[in-house]
Design an enzyme around this catalytic site. Structure first.
Site, short mmCIF file in Angstrom:
data_model
loop_
_atom_site.label_atom_id
_atom_site.label_comp_id
_atom_site.label_asym_id
_atom_site.label_seq_id
_atom_site.Cartn_x
_atom_site.Cartn_y
_atom_site.Cartn_z
N ARG C 257 43.09 -54.67 15.41
CA ARG C 257 42.73 -56.19 16.18
C ARG C 257 42.19 -55.72 17.42
NH1 ARG C 257 48.27 -58.10 18.26
NH2 ARG C 257 47.31 -57.19 20.11
N HIS C 261 46.68 -60.27 21.13
CA HIS C 261 47.09 -61.33 20.09
C HIS C 261 46.60 -62.76 20.09
CE1 HIS C 261 49.92 -63.19 17.48
NE2 HIS C 261 50.33 -63.91 18.10
N TYR C 269 49.44 -52.83 25.53
CA TYR C 269 50.30 -51.70 24.89
C TYR C 269 49.36 -50.97 23.93
CZ TYR C 269 49.94 -56.18 22.25
OH TYR C 269 49.17 -57.20 21.96
#
Ligand SMILES: Cc1ncc(C[n+]2csc(CCOP(=O)(O)OP(=O)(O)O)c2C)c(N)n1
Ligand SMILES: Cc1ncc(C[n+]2csc(CCOP(=O)(O)OP(=O)(O)O)c2C)c(N)n1
Ligand SMILES: [Mg+2]
Ligand SMILES: [Mg+2]
Lengths: 348, 323, 348, 323
Positions: C257, C261, C269
């Protein structure tokens, strides 16, 4: 391709010694097997006599699996046994008369008539009462293991489920979380080859349920569920491995549900030959023979045990029958726990 | 006494309780390294470590069921749903296991599930719901819906102390918008005790959560014209019947306001109870102002139409006044 | 022990011919990749301009996986793509302006403003609109396959899920039922190595998600999700196998990804090196290079396509922006379907 | 016109519809070879084969979600839960996917879930529940609770025809106890149209499902003394407000009776609506007779206490009469 290990049967007394069982223990196991079946047979009779409301389930064929696993547990371990696992309650020390009171919906049943069947447990014996919804107790067992891990306690949780219930999402989420966190939990699949009327090929498409363990990063074992000593050995291994931080194990105990799903079911859908074949492997018969061949089990001993058990059951039923049916009292209040109830050792 | 946002009050209360009580742990999706989708547990993992602030797999059933097992073993789990909407994936564990275990087996299940809920920022049908009514029908569950920072703290601590499963709804729209004084010392607010948010004599307005502010705004607009008593229930299971009935005895008129959808929503229970217990006191039928019976729409004009607005409450109160 | 097959990359043009792709198709794939990323990049800009309410998600890094699978589908096949699978909507022919209208909550979005993001689908294109709850669309995809099986239609359903959502019970129940009934369904795991902030080792404890296929009695394949041709080849194989009655396949498309998100997440992170490493394997770059090396892809062609796409996007955004925000009208009635709505071909 | 049991009426209606409409199929646990836990689909598999009478794995989520997908592809699935209680395991699929798909995406989801529900035979907490109220709060779902064999047939056919997800509650206690005439020809009974089970002038009694018979017995006992109008709602989503309100306009008094637990049960919605729409007609507060807020107990004396009894209804009606 089979992935899970196939456990070999237990042959000699030497092996059982290594597994930490002396002769006393072996006779104890035998007695627990007899008592387990006795409770269910008597329950069945009570049901036919109209003394048990609702329905009635037995674990006939599963006694060795239940007793074998429970015998491998330590007192500080906990478990969530299901409707075929009467043997677990027996080994953990439930008083038979309380069990009968439970069946009959009397006040002295562990649920005091609020729930029936084996939907009970004595938490002082380290057992958690099952719900009907299968296998909703698996996440709970995993949660118990999580508590042990958080507190760094050397305790293990045992979660039971049927091969039919393996299809439900709860099974997956439980094993996945347990695997990811390497929690001290052992999963026991009572594979009695039927989910009510549904055969295994309509429940799952892999060879064995134990094969699925690898999908969660731990080991799977298939053991003959009618061989109480083999079950004990595999359970012991898995439980101690979990205790030492080795993570979960999935043990599949293969047996046959020797009666209908419940009393109302004549199991017409189970091939006769299947019953006949598995009748030859009756867990109690098998172990009795084993004891005779390997531990000079005498007629006297056998007679003594069956007498003891018979008396125990007679007294238990009498005592249970003296227990009254519950009157509705404080039912609504009983829905919620009071703060005082948390004043117990493990809630401190 | 410090001024804190609603979110900070929750975060601080939880942190303090974890310092005080080793049995308390947090589990949920992204609660650790990330600190939770709304940062309620920000930096918790540094302080308490990965075994008391647990990043769980995407498994609501295992999270809630796991909390149940841990609680039975003596822990005090506080689970976080990333959004209240996702609690639907743990419905069975809550209603079948957690809610019924004590009645059936006498086993207390002291778990708390934190549920960031509510709409107001185009979250759409799956990030805006207020599912409290569905659970309010299930015997065995307790439900808190704090509206103020001070109540958020006191109710969270009560929830953690409570020996029963508690659903703790924290309204996302209040997280950073609402600031108020929060006592520094540890205190709890008992479940089932409403808070009189505003005293009044003409109409009783019963509500909870974010709608307390909508109600307050409406009451302000009607100042002089109509004196509205706003009751913030704070918890809906149990809920404070006495306070509501006393107020209705005084005002003889009542309006029930909630953000959840109308049909068979918890407002209906309040109305039914008022009818049962205070029929003779009533000078008018109790009124409902709620969301309509649809999913929560995404587009701002639709969501505005969906969420009860100050005008709607004002109109409802005026109707009652004129009745 | 890895169980799933690891798919090899696609090397030569010869191979793609065998896979049934002529040069036109290859350029079409390229164009769909560009368009997919273009829609999401423009969406991101619109979001920053405050034109998109709520949040915004992109599938950057997942374009090849989405486009590759969708290209392997036949018109009569159906699918339940998720929030990283814009490419599926593009390949199936969604009009970009409707997509932008959806993002902006306008009446001309497929959900007319009732839902946002990629929570949409045009069922005339054989797609079913996703819900947020992951992976709740998998059982639905399996149900579509069940319908095909019941009616003996040679159609296939494709169900998408993320590696994080693999932990949920829905994944398990869906694959188990599909395996037991050998349904014509292909499961696509978009493994972008993160579930929001959660890394794979906290999501599952097996080597690959594809390894789990064997737990359900079918094959698993891991494919490089940045290699559109390899994804296409594997998807084609699996889809045609399912169509011919060969049962389900689980394909895991491995990628990263490449953004947070959602727009609000800076992905602090995710290790920098990880982004750098995977940036080298950008799906679009990879395929462009491949086209140059294997299909004499010219600057003219490339420029032409990017011009086309740019124009398409500009027009789309303009048109979408002309679409009004919805007025609440018949919202309550819209909750329930009317009998007339079943007067469609496939409900006859 | 043949006399059939409630169970036979359901079974025959389903079989006839499967003969008439190839799109209809049945799926559930043990519905095939075994014919279902209650034998509703006995011998169906012989006639329709294993792909229209599908023995599913123990997977409520996959069953309901699978029906949703099949329905979207043009089938008319009829799922059976072995007991209504187990629908809790498919809550998410119903409220998140099936119920919201049409509003969001305009996709009709014509599925029927058959739910053997209700108590009265010591089924205990997990084989006796009436979970209809929880679902009645969810926009997008329809709910039928037939009381008579004829309604069971007509409502099942309506449910199958309906383009929306329908929860069809069949009360286990009626299965073999209730026999009545059922028209032979195919007919449907529209949702949202109540049935006046018994005409009366003094009190309106609103109920559904097995409680219709409890109400009937109570009304009989009060004959001469009190004239009770019994309204069998037949469907609670949608429900027939008009018929209820007309009756209340006539009687000025109403009692709501249901087997489900009280708090936030559907009875509260009916009371709230009567208050909103017929406040001026009321000579007394609407009364509720329901199960108490506990799980369904197992032991006969406890279950008897839990289930609304004829005496309870009689007492409630007398209170109203004397009010
Ligand atoms: C979630 C759920 N669905 C349905 C049932 C009804 N039911 C009770 S036992 C059973 C079969 C269970 O099979 P298995 O898991 O193999 O356990 P066994 O009874 O064979 O020991 C079913 C379907 C249930 N208890 N829970
Ligand atoms: C049942 C459920 N729980 C929580 C969420 C919130 N959530 C949205 S996306 C996401 C991470 C999903 O990870 P993955 O499945 O790997 O998909 P990805 O976003 O990485 O493509 C989470 C936790 C959700 N959508 N559904
Ligand atoms: Mg079984
Ligand atoms: Mg991911």
């Amino acid at each position: 391709m089979a992935i899970a290990r196939e456990a070999e049967p237990v042959s000699s007394i030497k092996e059982t010694k290594e597994a930490g069982l002396d002769r006393e223990d072996l006779l104890g196991i035998y007695r627990n097997l007899i008592l387990t079946r006795g409770i269910e047979e008597r329950g069945h009779i009570l049901y036919k006599q109209g003394k048990i409301p609702g329905s009635f389930y037995t674990g006939r064929g599963n006694e060795a699996a239940a007793v074998g696993v429970a015998t491998a547990m330590r007192p500080e371990d906990v478990g969530t046994p299901l409707h075929r696992d009467m043997g677990v309650h027996v080994v953990r020390g439930v008083e038979p008369w309380r069990m009968f009171a439970q069946f009959m919906g009397r006040v002295d049943g562990p649920t005091r008539g609020r729930d029936g069947n084996v939907h009970m447990a004595d938490d002082r014996l380290g057992l958690i009462a099952m719900v009907s919804h299968l296998p909703a107790m698996l996440p709970v067992a995993v949660g118990a293991a999580l508590a042990f891990r958080i507190r760094d306690e050397k305790r293990v949780a045992i979660g039971w489920f049927g091969e039919g219930a393996s299809a439900r999402g709860d099974t997956h989420e439980s094993m996945n979380m347990a695997g990811v966190r390497r929690l001290p939990v052992v999963f026991i699949c009572d594979n009695n080859q039927w989910a009510y009327s549904t055969p295994t090929h309509l429940e799952f498409a892999c060879e064995t349920i134990a094969d699925r363990a690898q999908a969660y990063g731990f080991d799977g074992v298939v053991v003959d569920g009618t061989d109480v000593l083999a079950v004990y050995r595999e359970a012991k291994r898995a439980i101690e491995k979990a205790r030492e931080g080795g993570g979960p194990t999935l043990i599949e105990c293969l047996t046959l549900r020797m009666e209908g799903h419940a009393v109302h079911d004549d199991a017409f859908y189970v091939p006769k030959e299947m019953f006949e074949e598995w009748a030859k492997r009756d867990p109690l018969e098998r172990f009795r023979t084993w004891l005779r061949d390997n531990a000079d089990f005498t007629d006297e001993e056998e007679g003594e045990i069956s007498e003891q058990v018979k008396k125990l059951l007679n007294d238990a039923i009498r005592k249970a029958d003296e227990s009254p049916l519950p009157e509705p009292e404080g039912e609504v209040d009983a829905v919620y726990a009071t703060p005082e109830e948390l004043e117990t050792p493990h809630h401190k | 006494m410090a001024v804190k946002t609603y979110l900070q009050a929750i975060s601080d209360a939880l942190r303090d309780e974890m310092r005080r009580d080793k049995r308390v742990f947090v589990i949920g999706e992204d609660v650790g390294v990330y600190g939770g989708a709304f940062k309620v547990t920000k930096d918790f993992q540094q302080e308490f470590g990965p075994w008391r602030v647990i990043d769980a797999p995407l498994s609501e059933t295992a999270i809630v069921g796991g909390c149940t097992g841990a609680a039975i073993m003596g822990m005090r789990p506080v689970a976080e749903m990333q959004f209240a909407d996702f609690i639907s994936c743990a419905w069975d564990q809550l209603v079948t296991v957690a809610a019924k275990q004590h009645y059936r087996a006498g086993t207390p299940v002291p778990i708390v599930v934190r549920l960031p809920s509510g709409g107001g920022f185009s979250g759409g049908p799956f990030h805006s719901q207020n599912p409290e009514s569905s659970f309010a029908h299930i015997p065995g569950l307790k439900i808190a819906c704090p509206a103020t920072p001070a109540d958020a703290k006191g109710l969270l601590l009560s929830a953690i102390e409570d020996p029963n499963p508690v659903l703790y709804f924290e309204h996302k729209h209040l997280y950073r918008r609402i600031k108020d004084e929060v006592p520094d010392e540890r205190y709890t607010i008992p479940f089932g005790e409403a808070r009189i948010h505003r005293e009044g004599d003409d109409v009783t307005l019963v509500t909870w959560g974010a709608m307390v502010y909508t109600a307050d705004e409406a009451a302000k607009q009607l100042e002089g014209e109509l004196s509205v008593e706003i009751i913030d229930l704070r918890t809906i299971a149990p809920w404070d019947r006495e306070t509501v009935l006393e107020s209705v005895a005084k005002t003889s008129k009542a309006l029930v306001l909630h953000e959840d959808t109308q049909t068979a929503g918890f407002g209906a229970e309040i109305m039914a109870t008022i009818m049962e217990e205070a029929f003779e006191d009533l000078d008018a039928p109790v009124k409902r102002v709620t969301a309509p019976d649809t999913p929560v729409p995404f587009a701002p004009p639709l969501e505005k139409w969906f969420l009860p607005q100050v005008e709607d409450v004002v109109a409802g109160l005026k109707d009652l006044a004129e009745y």
